[in-house]
Design a protein around this motif. Structure first.
Motif, PDB file in Angstrom:
ATOM      1  N   ALA A   1      30.041  63.694  36.241  1.00 18.67           N
ATOM      2  CA  ALA A   1      30.953  64.088  37.446  1.00 18.67           C
ATOM      3  C   ALA A   1      30.162  64.104  38.821  1.00 18.67           C
ATOM      4  O   ALA A   1      30.401  63.945  39.888  1.00 18.67           O
TER       5      ALA A   1
ATOM      6  N   GLY B   1      33.712  58.806  44.593  1.00 16.15           N
ATOM      7  CA  GLY B   1      33.886  58.190  43.194  1.00 16.15           C
ATOM      8  C   GLY B   1      33.424  56.735  42.801  1.00 16.15           C
ATOM      9  O   GLY B   1      33.591  55.853  43.424  1.00 16.15           O
ATOM     10  N   PHE B   2      32.595  56.828  41.724  1.00 15.11           N
ATOM     11  CA  PHE B   2      32.117  55.636  41.163  1.00 15.11           C
ATOM     12  C   PHE B   2      31.789  55.590  39.925  1.00 15.11           C
ATOM     13  O   PHE B   2      31.478  56.452  39.331  1.00 15.11           O
TER      14      PHE B   2
ATOM     15  N   ASP C   1      37.164  49.030  42.051  1.00 14.75           N
ATOM     16  CA  ASP C   1      36.226  50.071  41.452  1.00 14.75           C
ATOM     17  C   ASP C   1      34.798  49.728  41.901  1.00 14.75           C
ATOM     18  O   ASP C   1      34.284  48.822  41.818  1.00 14.75           O
TER      19      ASP C   1
ATOM     20  N   ASP D   1      24.697  62.138  41.422  1.00  8.76           N
ATOM     21  CA  ASP D   1      24.479  61.773  42.844  1.00  8.76           C
ATOM     22  C   ASP D   1      23.122  61.331  43.012  1.00  8.76           C
ATOM     23  O   ASP D   1      21.958  62.252  43.172  1.00  8.76           O
TER      24      ASP D   1
ATOM     25  N   GLN E   1      30.495  65.239  30.492  1.00  5.87           N
ATOM     26  CA  GLN E   1      31.367  64.881  31.581  1.00  5.87           C
ATOM     27  C   GLN E   1      31.281  65.588  33.142  1.00  5.87           C
ATOM     28  O   GLN E   1      31.338  65.067  34.118  1.00  5.87           O
TER      29      GLN E   1
ATOM     30  N   ARG F   1      32.185  58.189  35.081  1.00  2.00           N
ATOM     31  CA  ARG F   1      32.395  58.366  36.375  1.00  2.00           C
ATOM     32  C   ARG F   1      31.814  59.522  37.260  1.00  2.00           C
ATOM     33  O   ARG F   1      32.085  60.653  36.644  1.00  2.00           O
ATOM     34  N   SER F   2      31.338  59.248  38.073  1.00  2.00           N
ATOM     35  CA  SER F   2      30.780  60.256  39.217  1.00  2.00           C
ATOM     36  C   SER F   2      32.009  60.423  40.101  1.00  2.00           C
ATOM     37  O   SER F   2      32.486  59.467  40.545  1.00  2.00           O
ATOM     38  N   GLU F   3      32.172  61.649  40.450  1.00  2.00           N
ATOM     39  CA  GLU F   3      32.944  62.097  41.576  1.00  2.00           C
ATOM     40  C   GLU F   3      32.496  62.080  43.024  1.00  2.00           C
ATOM     41  O   GLU F   3      32.856  62.686  44.031  1.00  2.00           O
ATOM     42  N   GLN F   4      31.443  61.828  43.016  1.00  4.37           N
ATOM     43  CA  GLN F   4      30.496  61.861  44.390  1.00  4.37           C
ATOM     44  C   GLN F   4      30.745  60.786  45.283  1.00  4.37           C
ATOM     45  O   GLN F   4      31.169  59.431  44.716  1.00  4.37           O
TER      46      GLN F   4
END
Length: 408
Positions: free
Chosen positions: A11, A45-46, A302, A14, A7, A39-42
């Motif tokens: 997250a 978020g995507f 999303d 990138d 995770q 889910r990436s938080e860069q």
């Protein structure tokens, strides 16, 4: 890898990070096996999609995963056509452009491609060393693509610089990207306006100027947005495959000999080079209706990022997926995309790759890369080598050697 570790890795994902994209395949492997949709938080978020089956679903199902909000992360400053459309409107633009990109149409460009490759090789062949990226591959593509669009070759350096910045700068210099976007926009719109006042010319811009969609001529803005996506595809992604193929053949001379002897089929080998290189590592879609993908609940709005680069190394589909196997069959790779948005210029790319590789292997058969060469990569949706230094036995310029007509 423990769940909390995967995770954390997800997250932090990138695709614009050169450190992460230098060798992303161990990371992709972890995603596929433990978190095929995460889910990436860069970049706000995507969701990252990594398995072949799910990536193909994202790109084939435009009803749930739409292109109309753009396909880049971070977003491009301009909407591009037809890539930023869904059918049926996207299909109408494709129908206008398709005749220029058939196998038959692009085959007519073969003599020009071959002549340019020879010209570029002539410039360094007597020295016995070169950077194939800077002196061969990257100068070749603008020389073929820009004239097709009606862009003067004198403007090649500036055009290439703008496209490079629009491709690479979005992650850390939005102001600079916006400025480059304004500059290329003003240039192309000016070119379109000038062409409207001139007699018709048989090139892609001339085709766009004379075409209609739904009974209406294309506007200057629509033509600009079509030209922009052709520039992105024609000046960036093909070069990534060429360089990866050249590196592979330098490290695997048996493959080079088998190709030149006819033991290996060129068409099949090129598909494998495209799969292995995956020049577009990933593209975005926007969820348009509530859905579940790989156990992940997604809601409208999303962002979903399908990883071609991971899907093309999925062992569920490709045996020995991390090896470049030039006689691989079948080879249902996603290197040219999938579904309605499959790469418009794929036939031109195949032609350019084949002619470049055949000509290099004919004229510089003993080229090698340094034994300690560790490639560095440009990062973004597209991933390509920064440089490819080679050494070889010095040769003669083409004027002093027998014709290679028919080699390509």
């Amino acid at each position: 890898m423990e769940p909390d570790q995967i995770q954390t890795l997800m997250a932090a994902f990138d695709h614009t990070s050169e450190a992460q994209m230098r060798d992303p395949h161990p990371m992709y492997r972890a995603f596929r096996t433990q978190c095929p949709v995460g889910r990436s938080e860069q970049h706000g978020g995507f969701f990252v999609v990594s398995s072949y089956e799910l990536v193909k679903t994202v790109f084939d199902d435009y009803a749930r995963f739409s292109s109309t909000e753009g396909v880049g992360i971070p977003p491009h400053p301009y909407k591009m056509l037809p890539i930023d459309l869904d059918p049926p409107q996207q299909t109408k633009f494709r129908r206008v452009l398709n005749p220029r990109f058939t196998v038959e149409s692009v085959s007519a460009l073969a003599p020009k491609v071959e002549a340019k490759v020879h010209e570029l090789i002539d410039a360094f062949i007597e020295r016995g060393h070169a950077d194939f990226a800077a002196q061969l591959v990257r100068p070749l593509l603008p020389a073929i693509v820009l004239p097709l669009l009606g862009v003067p070759m004198s403007d090649q350096p500036q055009m290439s610089a703008w496209i490079e910045y629009l491709t690479r700068g979005r992650a850390n210099d939005l102001a600079g990207v916006a400025k480059a976007g304004e500059q290329i926009g003003a240039y192309l719109m000016g070119l379109v306006a000038a062409r409207r006042q001139q007699p018709p010319i048989d090139d892609i811009m001339g085709l766009l100027l004379s075409s209609e969609i739904d009974g209406k001529p294309l506007s200057d803005g629509e033509i600009f947005r079509v030209l922009l996506i052709i520039l992105f595809g024609g000046l960036d992604t093909t070069s990534a495959v060429m360089l990866e193929a050249l590196l592979h053949l330098s490290r695997n001379p048996v493959d080079a000999r088998r190709l030149m002897s006819g033991e290996l089929d060129w068409a099949r080998a090129i598909e494998e080079f495209v799969r292995y290189a995956s020049p577009i590592q990933g593209l975005r879609r926007t969820v348009s209706e509530a859905t579940v993908l790989g156990g992940q609940v997604l809601v409208p709005g999303d962002w979903v990022f399908g990883l071609h680069g991971s899907a093309n190394r999925d062992p569920a589909v490709f045996k020995d997926a991390d090896r470049c196997v030039l006689d691989r069959t079948p080879n249902p790779h996603l290197g040219f995309g999938s579904g309605a948005h499959i790469c418009l210029g794929r036939n031109l790319a195949r032609l350019e790759i084949r002619i470049l590789l055949q000509t290099v292997l004919h004229r510089i058969p003993d080229y090698t890369t340094p034994s300690d060469f560790d490639p560095e990569y440009l990062a973004g949706e597209a991933r390509g080598m920064k440089s490819l230094p080679v050494r070889f036995t010095p040769g003669r310029r083409r004027a002093n050697v027998r014709s290679t007509e028919g080699v390509a």
